[in-house]
Design a protein around this motif. Sequence first.
Motif, PDB file in Angstrom:
ATOM      1  N   GLY A   1       0.829  -1.190   0.000  1.00  0.00           N
ATOM      2  CA  GLY A   1       0.000   0.000   0.000  1.00  0.00           C
ATOM      3  C   GLY A   1       0.864   1.241   0.000  1.00  0.00           C
ATOM      4  O   GLY A   1       2.079   1.160  -0.126  1.00  0.00           O
TER       5      GLY A   1
ATOM      6  N   ARG B   1      -0.898   7.696   3.498  1.00  0.00           N
ATOM      7  CA  ARG B   1      -1.412   9.035   3.218  1.00  0.00           C
ATOM      8  C   ARG B   1      -1.006   9.990   4.337  1.00  0.00           C
ATOM      9  O   ARG B   1      -0.656  11.130   4.097  1.00  0.00           O
ATOM     10  CB  ARG B   1      -2.934   8.999   3.069  1.00  0.00           C
ATOM     11  CG  ARG B   1      -3.514  10.348   2.635  1.00  0.00           C
ATOM     12  CD  ARG B   1      -5.003  10.306   2.470  1.00  0.00           C
ATOM     13  NE  ARG B   1      -5.652  10.367   3.780  1.00  0.00           N
ATOM     14  CZ  ARG B   1      -6.944  10.234   3.975  1.00  0.00           C
ATOM     15  NH1 ARG B   1      -7.759  10.012   2.967  1.00  0.00           N
ATOM     16  NH2 ARG B   1      -7.456  10.291   5.187  1.00  0.00           N
TER      17      ARG B   1
ATOM     18  N   TYR C   1      -2.724   6.150   8.155  1.00  0.00           N
ATOM     19  CA  TYR C   1      -3.773   5.861   7.181  1.00  0.00           C
ATOM     20  C   TYR C   1      -3.067   5.477   5.900  1.00  0.00           C
ATOM     21  O   TYR C   1      -2.108   6.142   5.495  1.00  0.00           O
ATOM     22  CB  TYR C   1      -4.646   7.098   6.959  1.00  0.00           C
ATOM     23  CG  TYR C   1      -5.811   6.863   6.025  1.00  0.00           C
ATOM     24  CD1 TYR C   1      -7.050   6.486   6.509  1.00  0.00           C
ATOM     25  CD2 TYR C   1      -5.664   7.018   4.658  1.00  0.00           C
ATOM     26  CE1 TYR C   1      -8.126   6.267   5.657  1.00  0.00           C
ATOM     27  CE2 TYR C   1      -6.719   6.801   3.795  1.00  0.00           C
ATOM     28  CZ  TYR C   1      -7.955   6.425   4.305  1.00  0.00           C
ATOM     29  OH  TYR C   1      -9.003   6.205   3.453  1.00  0.00           O
TER      30      TYR C   1
ATOM     31  N   GLU D   1      -3.576   3.426   1.772  1.00  0.00           N
ATOM     32  CA  GLU D   1      -4.442   2.892   0.725  1.00  0.00           C
ATOM     33  C   GLU D   1      -3.810   1.627   0.173  1.00  0.00           C
ATOM     34  O   GLU D   1      -2.594   1.545   0.035  1.00  0.00           O
ATOM     35  CB  GLU D   1      -4.609   3.921  -0.392  1.00  0.00           C
ATOM     36  CG  GLU D   1      -5.316   5.172   0.066  1.00  0.00           C
ATOM     37  CD  GLU D   1      -5.469   6.211  -1.030  1.00  0.00           C
ATOM     38  OE1 GLU D   1      -5.186   5.904  -2.209  1.00  0.00           O
ATOM     39  OE2 GLU D   1      -5.871   7.336  -0.701  1.00  0.00           O
ATOM     40  N   THR D   2      -4.661   0.628  -0.127  1.00  0.00           N
ATOM     41  CA  THR D   2      -4.172  -0.666  -0.585  1.00  0.00           C
ATOM     42  C   THR D   2      -5.190  -1.320  -1.511  1.00  0.00           C
ATOM     43  O   THR D   2      -6.357  -0.936  -1.531  1.00  0.00           O
ATOM     44  CB  THR D   2      -3.877  -1.590   0.623  1.00  0.00           C
ATOM     45  OG1 THR D   2      -3.340  -2.822   0.152  1.00  0.00           O
ATOM     46  CG2 THR D   2      -5.124  -1.854   1.449  1.00  0.00           C
ATOM     47  N   ASP D   3      -4.736  -2.333  -2.240  1.00  0.00           N
ATOM     48  CA  ASP D   3      -5.633  -3.180  -3.029  1.00  0.00           C
ATOM     49  C   ASP D   3      -6.062  -4.401  -2.231  1.00  0.00           C
ATOM     50  O   ASP D   3      -6.907  -5.165  -2.661  1.00  0.00           O
ATOM     51  CB  ASP D   3      -4.930  -3.653  -4.315  1.00  0.00           C
ATOM     52  CG  ASP D   3      -4.696  -2.499  -5.280  1.00  0.00           C
ATOM     53  OD1 ASP D   3      -5.501  -1.557  -5.299  1.00  0.00           O
ATOM     54  OD2 ASP D   3      -3.697  -2.545  -6.014  1.00  0.00           O
TER      55      ASP D   3
ATOM     56  N   GLU E   1     -12.338   2.514   4.430  1.00  0.00           N
ATOM     57  CA  GLU E   1     -13.092   3.348   3.485  1.00  0.00           C
ATOM     58  C   GLU E   1     -12.916   2.793   2.082  1.00  0.00           C
ATOM     59  O   GLU E   1     -11.782   2.670   1.612  1.00  0.00           O
ATOM     60  CB  GLU E   1     -12.560   4.779   3.494  1.00  0.00           C
ATOM     61  CG  GLU E   1     -12.754   5.515   4.784  1.00  0.00           C
ATOM     62  CD  GLU E   1     -12.168   6.922   4.738  1.00  0.00           C
ATOM     63  OE1 GLU E   1     -12.543   7.707   5.602  1.00  0.00           O
ATOM     64  OE2 GLU E   1     -11.344   7.230   3.867  1.00  0.00           O
TER      65      GLU E   1
ATOM     66  N   LEU F   1     -12.493   3.046  -1.745  1.00  0.00           N
ATOM     67  CA  LEU F   1     -11.976   4.147  -2.576  1.00  0.00           C
ATOM     68  C   LEU F   1     -12.011   3.775  -4.051  1.00  0.00           C
ATOM     69  O   LEU F   1     -11.016   3.916  -4.745  1.00  0.00           O
ATOM     70  CB  LEU F   1     -10.528   4.484  -2.163  1.00  0.00           C
ATOM     71  CG  LEU F   1     -10.310   4.926  -0.721  1.00  0.00           C
ATOM     72  CD1 LEU F   1      -8.832   5.017  -0.419  1.00  0.00           C
ATOM     73  CD2 LEU F   1     -10.979   6.269  -0.480  1.00  0.00           C
TER      74      LEU F   1
ATOM     75  N   ARG G   1      -9.954   0.486  -4.590  1.00  0.00           N
ATOM     76  CA  ARG G   1      -8.918   0.388  -3.557  1.00  0.00           C
ATOM     77  C   ARG G   1      -9.592   0.530  -2.195  1.00  0.00           C
ATOM     78  O   ARG G   1     -10.773   0.838  -2.110  1.00  0.00           O
ATOM     79  CB  ARG G   1      -7.849   1.469  -3.747  1.00  0.00           C
ATOM     80  CG  ARG G   1      -6.995   1.244  -4.989  1.00  0.00           C
ATOM     81  CD  ARG G   1      -5.978   2.336  -5.222  1.00  0.00           C
ATOM     82  NE  ARG G   1      -4.961   2.486  -4.194  1.00  0.00           N
ATOM     83  CZ  ARG G   1      -3.864   1.732  -4.077  1.00  0.00           C
ATOM     84  NH1 ARG G   1      -3.654   0.757  -4.912  1.00  0.00           N
ATOM     85  NH2 ARG G   1      -2.979   1.978  -3.128  1.00  0.00           N
ATOM     86  N   THR G   2      -8.819   0.310  -1.149  1.00  0.00           N
ATOM     87  CA  THR G   2      -9.337   0.420   0.211  1.00  0.00           C
ATOM     88  C   THR G   2      -8.457   1.363   1.007  1.00  0.00           C
ATOM     89  O   THR G   2      -7.231   1.262   0.955  1.00  0.00           O
ATOM     90  CB  THR G   2      -9.343  -0.971   0.899  1.00  0.00           C
ATOM     91  OG1 THR G   2     -10.160  -1.849   0.141  1.00  0.00           O
ATOM     92  CG2 THR G   2      -9.870  -0.884   2.314  1.00  0.00           C
ATOM     93  N   GLY G   3      -9.081   2.295   1.725  1.00  0.00           N
ATOM     94  CA  GLY G   3      -8.356   3.137   2.666  1.00  0.00           C
ATOM     95  C   GLY G   3      -8.500   2.531   4.052  1.00  0.00           C
ATOM     96  O   GLY G   3      -9.579   2.069   4.409  1.00  0.00           O
TER      97      GLY G   3
END
Length: 95
Positions: free
Chosen positions: A25, A28, A36, A38-40, A74, A76, A79-81
């Motif tokens: 990821g 942020r 925090y 972001e990732t797949d 979350e 996105l 993707r996922t936050g």
Amino acid sequence: MKGTYRIEPREQITLPLQLIGGGNGVTRDISACGLYFETDSELQVGSLIDFEIELDTPGGPMKFKAQGEIVRIEPLGGRTGAGVKLLASRLVPVE
């Protein structure tokens, strides 16, 4: 509870993050007690994750190794936050 009060200031920083066990990821923001990213990868609130972030320091490359608890997810758009509360961390030289 929305709008929880954060004691630690957050620094907006983008760094690659490697999930132990597979996946990666990008951060942020980071604070002394969480981050925090972001990732797949598929993540669940309440689950524990182990991860590493490689850092360039004046003394050479270091790895920030940590375990955290997923406290927020979350979606996105593909993707996922994920908000993570740090449980344990250490800084080690890159071998």
